[in-house]
Design an enzyme around this catalytic site. Structure first.
Site, short mmCIF file in Angstrom:
data_model
loop_
_atom_site.label_atom_id
_atom_site.label_comp_id
_atom_site.label_asym_id
_atom_site.label_seq_id
_atom_site.Cartn_x
_atom_site.Cartn_y
_atom_site.Cartn_z
N CYS A 1 0.84 -1.20 0.00
CA CYS A 1 0.00 0.00 0.00
C CYS A 1 0.88 1.25 0.00
O CYS A 1 1.58 1.52 -0.97
CB CYS A 1 -0.98 -0.06 1.17
SG CYS A 1 -2.30 1.17 1.09
N HIS B 1 -3.75 -4.88 0.64
CA HIS B 1 -3.12 -5.43 1.85
C HIS B 1 -3.15 -6.95 1.79
O HIS B 1 -4.17 -7.55 2.10
CB HIS B 1 -3.86 -4.94 3.10
CG HIS B 1 -3.58 -3.52 3.43
ND1 HIS B 1 -2.64 -3.14 4.35
CD2 HIS B 1 -4.09 -2.37 2.93
CE1 HIS B 1 -2.58 -1.82 4.43
NE2 HIS B 1 -3.46 -1.33 3.56
N GLU C 1 -1.93 -9.03 3.79
CA GLU C 1 -2.14 -9.60 5.13
C GLU C 1 -3.60 -9.56 5.55
O GLU C 1 -3.98 -10.12 6.57
CB GLU C 1 -1.24 -8.89 6.15
CG GLU C 1 -1.69 -7.51 6.60
CD GLU C 1 -1.32 -6.37 5.63
OE1 GLU C 1 -1.06 -6.65 4.44
OE2 GLU C 1 -1.34 -5.20 6.07
#
Lengths: 197, 252
Positions: A76, A176, A178
């Site tokens: 990001c 993202h 994650e």
């Protein structure tokens, strides 16, 4: 294997650290860049603002490591920092990729918050096993307007923007990983595999 | 493919347990936050909201360790609110594993908090939660877990919050909260036509159709519910299948 996560002082480092741990990687968190030479890879995480991160990062030290060939994953904002400048502020980025960071057009709601799909435009190590149409999670107001072949996948939101970039030892996702369920896990695993080689 | 509309279970937490009441009163135990978070993730929740509903009222710090426990096992995004009054409060919550922070009472008391949060953390992780009560043809903002009236017009406050840097608004109808009579579509439409940031509908979900209404008629980007999901009256999966069957883009 140890990764070094840079802390710009503004965000959730817990989640990326936990996600890497699930892939068998321990990571240290640094503000100053201490230990960057010994680290196997660098992670530039994805929460904060461009100027704040630009001020907080030890730019010369970081650039030196990137130029030495150490794998870097920018997430990001971390990806946006690969570029020279951003419409978000006046701070300078790393300028290791050509292009600049722009704000989404006002024809769409800004920030983009939510799940969007990937359009994989070329094969890459990072996106291996991640097909076009995979859902990934975005939280961003800005996107890199990248030049050249570094773009591996795009997403549409008002414009077609780079979702994933890969160039030599530079790897980046505008979303993202994650927080992106299965697809995100695959991408992080791919990055870990690249570092292991 | 446009951005997917989101379905968001909300975990109201008090003393480490998920609770749910009607109109913010008469709280009942609804389970363990970590177990519920994992269940919702497995059912296809797009995001979770975790509200420490006692924090503002009893001046307690947000339950940071609990946030970490929940976030550790979650690969979907996660907003935390309740009792976030300062930059430090926000930083601690984000460091514990939250992706976004929701502010409510503190932002009403000092709207510059929104701007300061946005400058340091980025707008994308600043959610302003607005609790609104219908007053004739207008809506009034309440604070302190909906126990105090502020005199603020909810639509004006929504516009100001967005202007000051909120990246998302979480709009709750206090009148509808826990009633299962449907979201307050008038409130939602008034907000979504006024601001250009994502809006999450909250308060009143009782059926699958209510979610569809909030997203289509209400113009919202996401719809949130708590008790429906906690008590297994509907699963996230059922809601998303229904939305998909009605032409709404959702993440499968």
């Amino acid at each position: 294997m140890r990764f070094l996560i840079f802390n710009y002082g503004a965000g959730n480092l817990f989640s990326i650290r936990a996600a890497l741990k699930k892939e068998g990687v321990s990571s240290d968190i640094t503000r100053t860049g201490a230990g960057v030479r010994q680290a196997d890879a660098i992670v530039l995480p994805g929460v904060g603002s461009f100027d704040q991160a630009s001020r907080a990062l030890p730019m010369p030290r970081l650039r030196e490591q990137i130029e030495s060939g150490k794998p870097v994953l920018g997430i990001c904002l971390g990806l946006q920092l690969f570029f020279a400048s951003s419409e978000e502020g006046r701070g300078k980025g790393l300028s290791v990729l050509d292009g600049r960071v722009r704000r989404f057009p006002s024809s769409v709601k800004v920030p983009q918050i939510g799940w969007n799909t990937l359009n994989v435009i070329r094969s890459s190590r990072l996106a291996e096993g991640v097909p076009t149409g995979s859902w990934v999670y975005y939280v961003n107001s800005y996107y890199p307007e990248a030049k050249g072949r570094c773009v591996a996948a795009t997403t549409s939101y008002g414009v077609d923007f780079p979702a994933m970039v890969e160039d030599r030892n530079l790897f980046g996702t505008q979303f993202h990983p994650e927080k992106s369920g299965t697809a995100g896990r695959t991408i992080l695993r791919n990055f870990v595999r690249v570092v292991k080689r | 493919m446009p951005l997917a509309k989101r379905v968001i279970p909300c975990l109201d937490v008090k003393d480490g347990r998920v609770v749910k009441g009607v109109n913010f009163r008469g709280l009942r135990d609804a389970g363990d936050p970590v177990e519920l978070a994992e269940r919702y993730r497995d059912e296809g929740a797009d995001e979770l909201v975790f509200l420490d509903i006692t924090a503002s009222l009893e001046k307690r710090a947000t339950l940071r360790s609990l946030v970490s426990r929940v976030a550790e096992n979650l690969d979907i995004p996660f907003t935390v609110g309740g009792g976030i009054r300062t930059m430090t409060d926000a930083r601690l919550v984000l460091c514990s594993g939250a992706d976004k922070v929701a502010v409510n009472t503190a932002a009403i008391r000092d709207p510059t908090l929104i701007t300061r949060l946005a400058e340091v953390f980025g707008s994308q992780c600043v959610v302003v939660a607005i609790d609104a009560t219908r007053k004739g043809r207008t809506y009034e903002v309440s604070s302190h877990s909906a126990t105090k009236q502020t005199g603020l017009d909810a639509i004006e406050w929504a516009a100001e919050a967005a202007k000051r840097g909120a990246g998302e608004l979480l709009v709750t109808s206090i009148d509808r909260d826990g009633t299962k009579n449907g979201y307050d579509l008038g409130l939602l439409r008034a907000v979504t036509t006024r601001v250009n940031v994502p809006v999450v509908a909250s308060g009143g979900a009782g059926t699958k159709r209510h979610f569809l209404e909030a997203l289509e008629e209400g113009g919202c980007d996401a719809a949130l519910a708590a008790s429906l999901f906690h008590y297994n009256e509907l699963t996230v999966r059922e809601v998303k299948d229904y939305l998909a069957a009605h032409g709404v883009t959702v993440r499968p």
